[in-house]
Design a protein around this motif. Structure first.
Motif, PDB file in Angstrom:
ATOM      1  N   LEU A  57       7.208   8.854  -1.066  1.00 56.98           N
ATOM      2  CA  LEU A  57       6.113   8.568  -2.119  1.00 56.98           C
ATOM      3  C   LEU A  57       4.843   9.165  -1.433  1.00 56.98           C
ATOM      4  CD1 LEU A  57       6.995   5.495  -4.067  1.00 56.98           C
ATOM      5  CD2 LEU A  57       7.315   7.758  -5.132  1.00 56.98           C
ATOM      6  N   ARG A  58       4.600   8.760  -0.207  1.00 59.42           N
ATOM      7  CA  ARG A  58       3.238   9.133   0.409  1.00 59.42           C
ATOM      8  C   ARG A  58       3.338  10.567   0.356  1.00 59.42           C
ATOM      9  NH1 ARG A  58       4.198   3.966   4.166  1.00 59.42           N
ATOM     10  NH2 ARG A  58       2.784   2.777   2.951  1.00 59.42           N
ATOM     11  N   ALA A  59       4.462  11.246   0.927  1.00 57.09           N
ATOM     12  CA  ALA A  59       4.463  12.515   1.226  1.00 57.09           C
ATOM     13  C   ALA A  59       4.373  13.419   0.118  1.00 57.09           C
ATOM     14  CB  ALA A  59       5.746  13.143   1.864  1.00 57.09           C
ATOM     15  N   ARG A  60       4.727  12.952  -1.173  1.00 59.01           N
ATOM     16  CA  ARG A  60       4.586  13.875  -2.351  1.00 59.01           C
ATOM     17  C   ARG A  60       3.279  13.427  -2.783  1.00 59.01           C
ATOM     18  NH1 ARG A  60      11.074  12.796  -3.218  1.00 59.01           N
ATOM     19  NH2 ARG A  60      11.602  14.583  -2.041  1.00 59.01           N
ATOM     20  N   LEU A  61       2.763  12.393  -2.895  1.00 57.35           N
ATOM     21  CA  LEU A  61       1.267  12.200  -3.487  1.00 57.35           C
ATOM     22  C   LEU A  61       0.189  12.909  -2.553  1.00 57.35           C
ATOM     23  CD1 LEU A  61       1.111   8.300  -4.247  1.00 57.35           C
ATOM     24  CD2 LEU A  61       1.026  10.521  -5.935  1.00 57.35           C
ATOM     25  N   LYS A  62       0.553  13.176  -1.274  1.00 55.46           N
ATOM     26  CA  LYS A  62      -0.411  13.759  -0.272  1.00 55.46           C
ATOM     27  C   LYS A  62      -0.357  15.389  -0.886  1.00 55.46           C
ATOM     28  CE  LYS A  62      -1.665  14.455   4.296  1.00 55.46           C
ATOM     29  NZ  LYS A  62      -1.189  14.068   5.811  1.00 55.46           N
ATOM     30  N   ALA A 116       0.858  -1.258   0.138  1.00 49.88           N
ATOM     31  CA  ALA A 116       0.059  -0.061   0.010  1.00 49.88           C
ATOM     32  C   ALA A 116       0.662   1.245   0.062  1.00 49.88           C
ATOM     33  CB  ALA A 116      -0.817  -0.062   1.459  1.00 49.88           C
ATOM     34  N   VAL A 117       0.595   2.283  -1.001  1.00 53.82           N
ATOM     35  CA  VAL A 117       1.125   3.526  -0.749  1.00 53.82           C
ATOM     36  C   VAL A 117      -0.073   4.337  -0.003  1.00 53.82           C
ATOM     37  CG1 VAL A 117       1.887   5.434  -2.040  1.00 53.82           C
ATOM     38  CG2 VAL A 117       2.488   3.016  -2.640  1.00 53.82           C
ATOM     39  N   GLY A 118      -1.038   4.724  -0.774  1.00 50.80           N
ATOM     40  CA  GLY A 118      -2.338   5.300  -0.278  1.00 50.80           C
ATOM     41  C   GLY A 118      -3.416   5.443  -1.286  1.00 50.80           C
ATOM     42  N   GLN A 140      -9.897  12.426 -14.358  1.00 53.40           N
ATOM     43  CA  GLN A 140      -9.590  12.377 -13.146  1.00 53.40           C
ATOM     44  C   GLN A 140      -8.285  11.211 -12.856  1.00 53.40           C
ATOM     45  OE1 GLN A 140     -10.273  14.165 -10.150  1.00 53.40           O
ATOM     46  NE2 GLN A 140      -8.735  12.958  -8.946  1.00 53.40           N
ATOM     47  N   LEU A 141      -8.305  10.229 -13.475  1.00 57.07           N
ATOM     48  CA  LEU A 141      -7.231   9.200 -13.699  1.00 57.07           C
ATOM     49  C   LEU A 141      -6.152   9.770 -14.118  1.00 57.07           C
ATOM     50  CD1 LEU A 141      -6.337   6.363 -12.951  1.00 57.07           C
ATOM     51  CD2 LEU A 141      -7.419   5.539 -14.961  1.00 57.07           C
ATOM     52  N   LEU A 142      -6.004  10.607 -15.417  1.00 56.88           N
ATOM     53  CA  LEU A 142      -5.027  10.933 -15.908  1.00 56.88           C
ATOM     54  C   LEU A 142      -4.227  11.969 -15.218  1.00 56.88           C
ATOM     55  CD1 LEU A 142      -3.429  11.905 -18.532  1.00 56.88           C
ATOM     56  CD2 LEU A 142      -5.363  13.307 -19.139  1.00 56.88           C
ATOM     57  N   GLY A 143      -5.080  12.757 -14.384  1.00 57.30           N
ATOM     58  CA  GLY A 143      -4.469  13.537 -13.295  1.00 57.30           C
ATOM     59  C   GLY A 143      -3.822  13.097 -12.228  1.00 57.30           C
ATOM     60  N   GLU A 144      -4.181  11.786 -11.951  1.00 56.23           N
ATOM     61  CA  GLU A 144      -3.626  11.117 -10.931  1.00 56.23           C
ATOM     62  C   GLU A 144      -2.407  10.300 -11.206  1.00 56.23           C
ATOM     63  OE1 GLU A 144      -6.676   8.749  -8.578  1.00 56.23           O
ATOM     64  OE2 GLU A 144      -7.678  10.606  -8.177  1.00 56.23           O
ATOM     65  N   ILE A 145      -2.360   9.876 -12.681  1.00 58.26           N
ATOM     66  CA  ILE A 145      -1.439   9.269 -13.291  1.00 58.26           C
ATOM     67  C   ILE A 145      -0.178  10.261 -13.271  1.00 58.26           C
ATOM     68  CG2 ILE A 145      -0.308   8.674 -15.652  1.00 58.26           C
ATOM     69  CD1 ILE A 145      -3.162   7.242 -16.064  1.00 58.26           C
ATOM     70  N   ARG A 146      -0.493  11.902 -13.483  1.00 58.90           N
ATOM     71  CA  ARG A 146       0.345  12.703 -13.527  1.00 58.90           C
ATOM     72  C   ARG A 146       0.816  12.928 -12.097  1.00 58.90           C
ATOM     73  NH1 ARG A 146      -2.543  16.182 -16.718  1.00 58.90           N
ATOM     74  NH2 ARG A 146      -3.798  16.870 -14.941  1.00 58.90           N
ATOM     75  N   ALA A 147       0.082  12.902 -11.204  1.00 57.03           N
ATOM     76  CA  ALA A 147       0.715  13.106  -9.693  1.00 57.03           C
ATOM     77  C   ALA A 147       1.616  11.933  -9.302  1.00 57.03           C
ATOM     78  CB  ALA A 147      -0.483  13.055  -8.745  1.00 57.03           C
ATOM     79  N   ALA A 148       1.474  10.841  -9.861  1.00 59.47           N
ATOM     80  CA  ALA A 148       2.154   9.552  -9.673  1.00 59.47           C
ATOM     81  C   ALA A 148       3.559   9.810 -10.175  1.00 59.47           C
ATOM     82  CB  ALA A 148       1.476   8.192  -9.868  1.00 59.47           C
ATOM     83  N   ALA A 149       3.368  10.150 -11.441  1.00 60.75           N
ATOM     84  CA  ALA A 149       4.651  10.282 -12.446  1.00 60.75           C
ATOM     85  C   ALA A 149       5.607  11.352 -11.762  1.00 60.75           C
ATOM     86  CB  ALA A 149       4.128  10.748 -13.871  1.00 60.75           C
ATOM     87  N   ASP A 150       4.904  12.406 -11.274  1.00 63.75           N
ATOM     88  CA  ASP A 150       5.607  13.494 -10.712  1.00 63.75           C
ATOM     89  C   ASP A 150       6.284  13.171  -9.326  1.00 63.75           C
ATOM     90  OD1 ASP A 150       4.852  15.160 -12.708  1.00 63.75           O
ATOM     91  OD2 ASP A 150       3.452  16.344 -11.586  1.00 63.75           O
TER      92      ASP A 150
END
Lengths: 140, 140
Positions: free
Chosen positions: B131-136, B17-19, B59-69
């Motif tokens: 990763l958790r800190a950056r995704l948050k 799990a990441v979050g 929305q998923l595209l934005g979350e892909i971008r967040a994960a990539a970043d």
């Protein structure tokens, strides 16, 4: 003034023209093992999805959907595979592949799985004609 | 009333799990060869990207971008690989993988290329924390 966009030479060799959507050039990969489209956004220097502006990313998503729908209406398809890798060719391109459980690589990913198989020329022209008609409908 | 969404058991075994982002559960694949996230939209029965509503796809595209970043800020990355295949596990999931030209499979696609390599537990916890800190941050 930036250089005009041109299709990467390796992508040009490996594919044939389907047509242009508003953002992406659509090409058919020369591999009869799987109906396999490439979407290549006409943006000079783009390598990553994240190199596109957010609005362009959403536009590309819509064009991926149009390509997926055109494939599903045209060929047997048990699963779509959609990917942007770019490890070998840096120019941003998105693979949209119609997979079936009977295809040459199933259930493996297609990259490097089996050698490409040449299309029968008449079969390829028939496939291209159907895909062009469906993509044109999708964006008009 | 549809069944509540649950993570596919095979995906659960292969990842940690990441979050949760607003749409997708984020998991880290247990393979130290490549920093490799999975985004799994919490939508019961979704298998194809096109099974999501258009707004959810964006929305998923934005979350892909967040994960990539988050990956690019955390680990060395020469190229992102982003893909939804689903040939083995039908539950819709998107791979977001940080590749380097020195990684075990480069320049090949990762699927089936080399056996997974176990993380050192402390290294994995350190990676997960970043990763958790950056995704948050990305979604707040």
């Amino acid at each position: 003034m930036s250089a005009p966009w041109t299709l990467d030479p390796q992508l040009a060799v490996d594919t044939v023209a389907v047509g242009d959507l508003p953002l992406a050039r659509v090409r058919l990969v020369k591999d009869a093992n799987y109906p396999w489209l490439l979407l290549v956004p006409r943006r000079t220097g783009a390598s990553e999805l994240t190199d596109l502006a957010e609005g362009e990313q959403v536009q590309l998503l819509g064009e991926i959907r149009a390509a997926a729908d055109a494939l599903k209406q045209t060929v047997p398809c048990d699963k779509l595979n959609i990917a942007t890798l770019g490890n070998m060719v840096p120019q941003l391109h998105v693979h949209v592949i119609a997979r079936t459980t009977a295809d040459a690589a199933w259930p493996k990913a297609v990259w490097g799985a089996v050698p490409p198989r040449a299309y029968d020329p008449a079969d390829m022209e028939a496939l291209l004609a159907k895909l062009r008609a469906r993509l044109k409908t999708a964006v008009s």
